[in-house]
Scaffold this motif. Structure first.
Motif, mmCIF file in Angstrom:
data_model
loop_
_atom_site.group_PDB
_atom_site.id
_atom_site.type_symbol
_atom_site.label_atom_id
_atom_site.label_comp_id
_atom_site.label_asym_id
_atom_site.label_seq_id
_atom_site.Cartn_x
_atom_site.Cartn_y
_atom_site.Cartn_z
ATOM 1 N N ASP A 1 0.835 -1.052 -0.040
ATOM 2 C CA ASP A 1 -0.037 -0.110 -0.048
ATOM 3 C C ASP A 1 0.807 1.189 0.142
ATOM 4 O OD1 ASP A 1 1.041 -0.246 2.721
ATOM 5 O OD2 ASP A 1 -0.868 0.063 3.514
ATOM 6 N N ALA A 2 2.141 1.006 -0.172
ATOM 7 C CA ALA A 2 3.131 2.374 -0.228
ATOM 8 C C ALA A 2 3.341 2.852 -1.602
ATOM 9 C CB ALA A 2 4.419 1.867 0.249
ATOM 10 N N GLY A 3 2.452 2.619 -2.563
ATOM 11 C CA GLY A 3 2.654 3.149 -3.936
ATOM 12 C C GLY A 3 2.192 4.487 -4.230
ATOM 13 N N GLY A 4 1.541 5.149 -3.147
ATOM 14 C CA GLY A 4 1.040 6.638 -3.444
ATOM 15 C C GLY A 4 2.501 7.506 -3.266
ATOM 16 N N ARG A 5 1.986 8.760 -3.654
ATOM 17 C CA ARG A 5 2.980 9.712 -3.295
ATOM 18 C C ARG A 5 3.475 9.907 -1.873
ATOM 19 N NH1 ARG A 5 4.727 13.758 -6.856
ATOM 20 N NH2 ARG A 5 3.750 13.625 -8.865
ATOM 21 N N ASP A 6 4.871 9.611 -1.511
ATOM 22 C CA ASP A 6 5.144 9.670 -0.362
ATOM 23 C C ASP A 6 5.565 11.011 0.125
ATOM 24 O OD1 ASP A 6 5.884 8.350 2.023
ATOM 25 O OD2 ASP A 6 7.554 7.663 1.349
ATOM 26 N N GLY A 7 4.641 12.015 0.170
ATOM 27 C CA GLY A 7 5.066 13.417 0.759
ATOM 28 C C GLY A 7 5.777 14.062 -0.279
ATOM 29 N N TYR A 8 5.913 13.752 -1.576
ATOM 30 C CA TYR A 8 6.667 14.483 -2.675
ATOM 31 C C TYR A 8 5.959 15.711 -3.116
ATOM 32 C CZ TYR A 8 9.660 10.423 -3.088
ATOM 33 O OH TYR A 8 10.474 9.378 -2.769
ATOM 34 N N ARG A 9 6.672 16.899 -2.960
ATOM 35 C CA ARG A 9 6.069 17.904 -3.698
ATOM 36 C C ARG A 9 6.658 18.365 -5.130
ATOM 37 N NH1 ARG A 9 4.156 22.305 -0.202
ATOM 38 N NH2 ARG A 9 3.709 21.208 2.025
ATOM 39 N N ASP A 10 7.979 17.909 -5.206
ATOM 40 C CA ASP A 10 8.672 17.884 -6.626
ATOM 41 C C ASP A 10 9.582 16.676 -6.610
ATOM 42 O OD1 ASP A 10 10.821 18.250 -8.441
ATOM 43 O OD2 ASP A 10 10.385 20.461 -8.389
ATOM 44 N N ALA B 1 3.209 5.823 -10.705
ATOM 45 C CA ALA B 1 3.506 5.574 -11.904
ATOM 46 C C ALA B 1 3.956 6.767 -12.533
ATOM 47 C CB ALA B 1 2.206 5.030 -12.711
ATOM 48 N N GLU B 2 3.187 8.206 -12.236
ATOM 49 C CA GLU B 2 3.480 9.507 -12.673
ATOM 50 C C GLU B 2 4.978 9.734 -12.235
ATOM 51 O OE1 GLU B 2 0.772 8.447 -11.240
ATOM 52 O OE2 GLU B 2 -0.646 8.822 -12.891
ATOM 53 N N ASP B 3 5.405 9.505 -10.864
ATOM 54 C CA ASP B 3 6.598 9.700 -10.166
ATOM 55 C C ASP B 3 7.627 8.953 -11.098
ATOM 56 O OD1 ASP B 3 5.585 11.129 -8.082
ATOM 57 O OD2 ASP B 3 5.683 9.300 -7.014
ATOM 58 N N ASN B 4 7.531 7.707 -11.279
ATOM 59 C CA ASN B 4 8.509 6.871 -12.148
ATOM 60 C C ASN B 4 8.492 7.588 -13.501
ATOM 61 O OD1 ASN B 4 8.631 5.106 -10.221
ATOM 62 N ND2 ASN B 4 6.884 3.743 -10.938
ATOM 63 N N TRP B 5 7.482 7.900 -14.204
ATOM 64 C CA TRP B 5 7.690 8.477 -15.546
ATOM 65 C C TRP B 5 8.450 9.810 -15.417
ATOM 66 C CZ3 TRP B 5 7.776 5.347 -19.245
ATOM 67 C CH2 TRP B 5 6.795 4.361 -19.115
ATOM 68 N N ALA B 6 8.053 10.717 -14.358
ATOM 69 C CA ALA B 6 8.759 11.818 -14.098
ATOM 70 C C ALA B 6 10.334 11.771 -13.980
ATOM 71 C CB ALA B 6 8.199 12.720 -12.903
ATOM 72 N N LEU B 7 10.732 10.763 -13.341
ATOM 73 C CA LEU B 7 12.078 10.495 -13.098
ATOM 74 C C LEU B 7 12.750 10.124 -14.377
ATOM 75 C CD1 LEU B 7 11.647 8.915 -9.626
ATOM 76 C CD2 LEU B 7 13.082 10.797 -10.029
ATOM 77 N N ARG C 1 10.134 -4.970 -15.846
ATOM 78 C CA ARG C 1 8.995 -5.741 -15.638
ATOM 79 C C ARG C 1 8.188 -4.949 -14.651
ATOM 80 N NH1 ARG C 1 11.068 -12.028 -15.764
ATOM 81 N NH2 ARG C 1 11.409 -12.078 -18.298
ATOM 82 N N LYS C 2 8.300 -3.725 -14.066
ATOM 83 C CA LYS C 2 7.477 -3.123 -12.976
ATOM 84 C C LYS C 2 6.152 -2.851 -13.185
ATOM 85 C CE LYS C 2 11.655 -1.980 -10.053
ATOM 86 N NZ LYS C 2 12.320 -0.962 -9.617
ATOM 87 N N ARG C 3 5.484 -2.720 -12.019
ATOM 88 C CA ARG C 3 4.115 -2.621 -12.260
ATOM 89 C C ARG C 3 3.662 -1.331 -13.236
ATOM 90 N NH1 ARG C 3 -0.437 -2.402 -7.368
ATOM 91 N NH2 ARG C 3 -2.139 -2.334 -8.761
ATOM 92 N N PHE C 4 4.411 -0.371 -12.946
ATOM 93 C CA PHE C 4 3.935 0.807 -13.954
ATOM 94 C C PHE C 4 3.946 0.626 -15.344
ATOM 95 C CE2 PHE C 4 8.478 1.519 -14.044
ATOM 96 C CZ PHE C 4 9.034 2.413 -14.872
ATOM 97 N N LEU C 5 5.012 -0.273 -15.780
ATOM 98 C CA LEU C 5 4.724 -0.773 -17.141
ATOM 99 C C LEU C 5 3.492 -1.601 -17.393
ATOM 100 C CD1 LEU C 5 8.438 -1.767 -17.794
ATOM 101 C CD2 LEU C 5 7.448 0.314 -18.305
ATOM 102 N N GLY C 6 3.211 -2.406 -16.422
ATOM 103 C CA GLY C 6 1.943 -3.261 -16.455
ATOM 104 C C GLY C 6 0.663 -2.554 -16.826
ATOM 105 N N SER C 7 0.688 -1.418 -16.037
ATOM 106 C CA SER C 7 -0.421 -0.284 -15.887
ATOM 107 C C SER C 7 -0.496 0.331 -17.171
ATOM 108 C CB SER C 7 -0.324 0.746 -15.038
ATOM 109 O OG SER C 7 -0.283 -0.039 -13.679
ATOM 110 N N LEU C 8 0.565 0.733 -17.784
ATOM 111 C CA LEU C 8 0.719 1.382 -19.120
ATOM 112 C C LEU C 8 0.291 0.653 -20.113
ATOM 113 C CD1 LEU C 8 2.118 3.628 -20.714
ATOM 114 C CD2 LEU C 8 3.978 2.413 -21.311
ATOM 115 N N LEU C 9 0.536 -0.775 -20.092
ATOM 116 C CA LEU C 9 0.204 -1.596 -21.251
ATOM 117 C C LEU C 9 -1.311 -2.436 -20.735
ATOM 118 C CD1 LEU C 9 3.526 -3.144 -21.852
ATOM 119 C CD2 LEU C 9 2.610 -1.418 -23.055
#
Length: 292
Positions: free
Chosen positions: A156-165, A203-209, A229-237
């Motif tokens: 359940d830790a996949g959300g933004r972890d307090g990031y602003r930028d 996923a948005e964090d990953n793409w931004a990085l 093989r990470k989940r953000f690729l599975g979501s993209l596809l």
């Protein structure tokens, strides 16, 4: 400001004249992609040799899963899993890294022949890790991970972890990890940075990085990308019904990221399927240099 790496690369870091490819061998029973497949040491050794023969530069051996929901294993169990595999592969001339957060396991792995330590906690999980690295003089991959302190990758830790930028904060926190390592006596030229895709990041964090890879590479250290093989690729596809692409069907997307990572200035990529990534990197290298 963190001290940056020397203009001269550390002799322990591979320099094949293209983006470095690290091939993954998980000697675990519960890794998200290949859990249990290589838990048997002989199968893990055979896979490591296969990866070397395919052309990977480093075989990354890990004995503890960090998939979401994984339970940490005892350090002795982790060592029993990886040390025989590392010893056999290095005896066969394979360049090996050990994927561990524990100083005791890292020290045993280095004694067994491991040339690089890949630490997903970035040196935060074990205060003794920096001394082990400094004493051994081996390269150290520092990954970014805002953990809850237990270094368990919670589902359940996949959300933004307090990031602003995300890019600014990950960059600053990686440089803080560099500062701590250098203060402990680690040679700056031995350090490689990994932005930690998927570790408490959306996923948005990953793409931004990934989009900011030229900026990350400009911090003054080699950068490793671990998107395989990470989940953000599975979501993209995802299919029309919203079902995520299966883990083992994400290798084409992984290879695409590997090729784009070359253009972005990555030092290396860490992948499960070596052949597709090696092919993609060969094309990307030919494209950027104008020669095959």
């Amino acid at each position: 400001m963190a001290e940056t790496a020397s203009q001269h690369p550390h002799p322990g870091l591979p320099a094949p004249g293209r983006c470095v490819v690290m091939g993954i061998v998980n000697v675990t029973g519960d890794s998200f992609s290949d859990g249990g497949q290589f838990l048997d040491p002989e199968r893990a050794i055979a896979r490591g040799l296969e990866l070397r023969n395919l052309g990977v530069d480093v075989v990354d051996i890990g004995g503890e899963s960090t998939r979401p929901g994984a339970v940490r294993v005892d350090p002795a169990v982790e060592a029993r899993r990886v040390i025989p595999v590392i010893s056999a592969l290095t005896s066969a001339g394979v360049a090996v890294s050990v994927d561990t957060m524990r100083a005791t396991v890292a020290a045993e792995a280095i004694t067994a022949g491991a040339a690089i330590v890949n630490d997903v906690s970035g040196g935060q999980a074990d205060p003794d890790m920096a001394k082990v690295i400094a004493d051994a003089g081996v390269p150290w991959i520092l990954m970014h991970w805002r953990s809850n302190g237990e270094y368990v990758h919670r589902a359940d830790a996949g959300g933004r972890d307090g990031y602003r930028d995300i890019v600014k904060e990950v960059s600053a926190e990686l440089l803080t990890q560099v500062d701590a390592a250098v203060r402990a006596g680690v040679d700056p030229s031995a350090l490689v940075l990994d932005p930690g895709l998927g570790f408490a990041k959306t996923a948005e964090d990953n793409w931004a990085l990934l989009q900011a890879l030229p900026h990350l590479a400009g911090l003054g250290f080699p950068v490793l990308i671990g998107a395989s093989r990470k989940r953000f690729l599975g979501s993209l596809l995802s299919g029309p019904d919203g079902t995520e692409r299966a883990v083992l069907e994400r290798d084409t997307a992984t290879a695409a990221i590997s090729a784009l990572a070359v253009a972005g200035g990555a030092w290396g990529v860490r992948v499960h399927d070596a052949r597709s990534t090696l092919d993609a990197i060969a094309v990307a290298h030919a494209w950027t240099t104008g020669r095959g």
